[in-house]
Design a protein around this motif. Structure first.
Motif, short mmCIF file in Angstrom:
data_model
loop_
_atom_site.label_atom_id
_atom_site.label_comp_id
_atom_site.label_asym_id
_atom_site.label_seq_id
_atom_site.Cartn_x
_atom_site.Cartn_y
_atom_site.Cartn_z
N ASP A 28 0.84 -1.21 0.00
CA ASP A 28 0.00 0.00 0.00
C ASP A 28 0.87 1.25 0.00
OD1 ASP A 28 -2.73 1.26 0.40
OD2 ASP A 28 -1.70 2.02 2.16
N ARG A 29 1.96 1.24 0.76
CA ARG A 29 2.85 2.39 0.79
C ARG A 29 3.45 2.66 -0.59
NH1 ARG A 29 8.03 2.97 0.57
NH2 ARG A 29 8.49 0.75 0.88
N ILE A 30 3.84 1.58 -1.27
CA ILE A 30 4.43 1.73 -2.61
C ILE A 30 3.40 2.31 -3.57
CG2 ILE A 30 5.39 0.48 -4.59
CD1 ILE A 30 6.52 -1.57 -2.56
N VAL A 31 2.17 1.79 -3.52
CA VAL A 31 1.12 2.27 -4.43
C VAL A 31 0.83 3.74 -4.19
CG1 VAL A 31 -1.33 2.07 -5.01
CG2 VAL A 31 0.06 0.00 -4.76
N ARG A 32 0.73 4.13 -2.93
CA ARG A 32 0.42 5.53 -2.61
C ARG A 32 1.53 6.47 -3.09
NH1 ARG A 32 -3.66 6.54 1.27
NH2 ARG A 32 -4.71 4.62 1.93
N ALA A 33 2.77 6.08 -2.84
CA ALA A 33 3.89 6.93 -3.26
C ALA A 33 4.00 6.98 -4.78
CB ALA A 33 5.19 6.41 -2.65
N ALA A 34 3.83 5.84 -5.44
CA ALA A 34 3.91 5.79 -6.91
C ALA A 34 2.77 6.56 -7.54
CB ALA A 34 3.90 4.34 -7.39
N ALA B 265 13.23 4.74 -6.77
CA ALA B 265 13.86 5.79 -5.97
C ALA B 265 12.81 6.63 -5.25
CB ALA B 265 14.72 6.68 -6.88
N GLY B 266 11.73 6.93 -5.95
CA GLY B 266 10.70 7.78 -5.37
C GLY B 266 9.89 7.11 -4.28
N ARG C 49 3.33 -2.41 -15.41
CA ARG C 49 1.93 -2.68 -15.76
C ARG C 49 1.13 -3.02 -14.51
NH1 ARG C 49 -0.21 -6.19 -18.49
NH2 ARG C 49 -1.45 -5.11 -20.06
N ASP C 50 1.67 -3.89 -13.68
CA ASP C 50 0.97 -4.26 -12.45
C ASP C 50 0.82 -3.06 -11.53
OD1 ASP C 50 0.61 -6.87 -13.16
OD2 ASP C 50 2.16 -7.69 -11.84
N LEU C 51 1.85 -2.23 -11.48
CA LEU C 51 1.81 -1.07 -10.60
C LEU C 51 0.76 -0.06 -11.08
CD1 LEU C 51 2.94 0.40 -8.18
CD2 LEU C 51 4.77 1.31 -9.63
N VAL C 52 0.69 0.16 -12.38
CA VAL C 52 -0.31 1.08 -12.93
C VAL C 52 -1.72 0.57 -12.66
CG1 VAL C 52 -1.27 2.03 -15.07
CG2 VAL C 52 1.20 2.08 -14.68
#
Length: 204
Positions: free
Chosen positions: A13-19, A38-39, A56-59
């Motif tokens: 969830d943290r990765i998704v929010r930051a991305a 990095a971000g 793709r999965d992240l988007v």
């Protein structure tokens, strides 16, 4: 992802929010996986653990997150929409949500527009979230007709599409104007058009 521990789910969830913030600012094409890592302060192995297909999965995860966030901001009105007051409450909730955002546009539509030329399959997956939003509106119009608040010959799907299109148009124009007023005007016009189908009660 099914089977994640609480810690793993929190990390994802943290990765998704930051991305999400990075991609909303620069677009899908403007971000590489290295920049996303990095971000989001994420290692390569960690990123691919949670998103095996990479970007793709992240988007797709970002689209799901954004869809849930925007729909939740419209509740409880979005799940009701069975009276004129509930439609007004929904309108006000939408305006409040976008007024408070840094990126004042429909992120789902923006992702679909960017992805369609290069990845139509992913664009369709992302676009399904916009369809869910439209489906809520259509269900609301059907409830209005079932309660005899609008004429029985009113077409719920067409009216919902009119409201949804006005909403999306308002979101598009507020980017150029840097003002919430176009969205307010678009939604007010859409609700006025819906009210034009109000069922006239017989004179006693």
């Amino acid at each position: 992802m099914a089977g994640l521990t609480a810690k793993g789910a929190a990390t994802r969830d943290r990765i998704v929010r930051a991305a999400t913030e990075l991609i909303l600012e620069r677009g899908v094409g403007g971000m590489t996986l290295d920049e996303i890592r990095a971000g989001t302060a994420t290692s390569k192995s960690q990123l691919f653990h949670y998103f095996p297909d990479g970007k793709r999965d992240l988007v797709a995860a970002i689209a799901e997150f954004q869809s849930s966030r925007v729909l939740e901001a419209q509740r409880p009105w979005l799940d009701q929409l069975d009276s004129w007051d509930s439609w007004q409450g929904w309108r006000d909730a939408v305006v409040t949500h976008y007024r408070n955002l840094t990126h004042k546009y429909c992120s789902i539509t923006a992702l679909v527009n960017e992805l369609t030329p290069t990845d139509p399959q992913l664009a369709a997956t992302v676009g399904a979230h916009a369809d869910r939003w439209y489906d809520h509106l259509a269900a609301g119009v059907r409830r209005m007709r079932a309660k005899s608040l609008i004429r029985p010959d009113a077409d719920p799907e067409r009216l919902a599409m009119m409201i949804f299109t006005a909403l999306q148009g308002g979101l598009l124009v507020i980017q150029a104007k840097d003002s919430i007023e176009p969205l307010e005007a678009a939604l007010d016009g859409a609700l006025t058009a819906l009210a034009s189908h109000r069922l006239s009660l017989p004179v006693a």
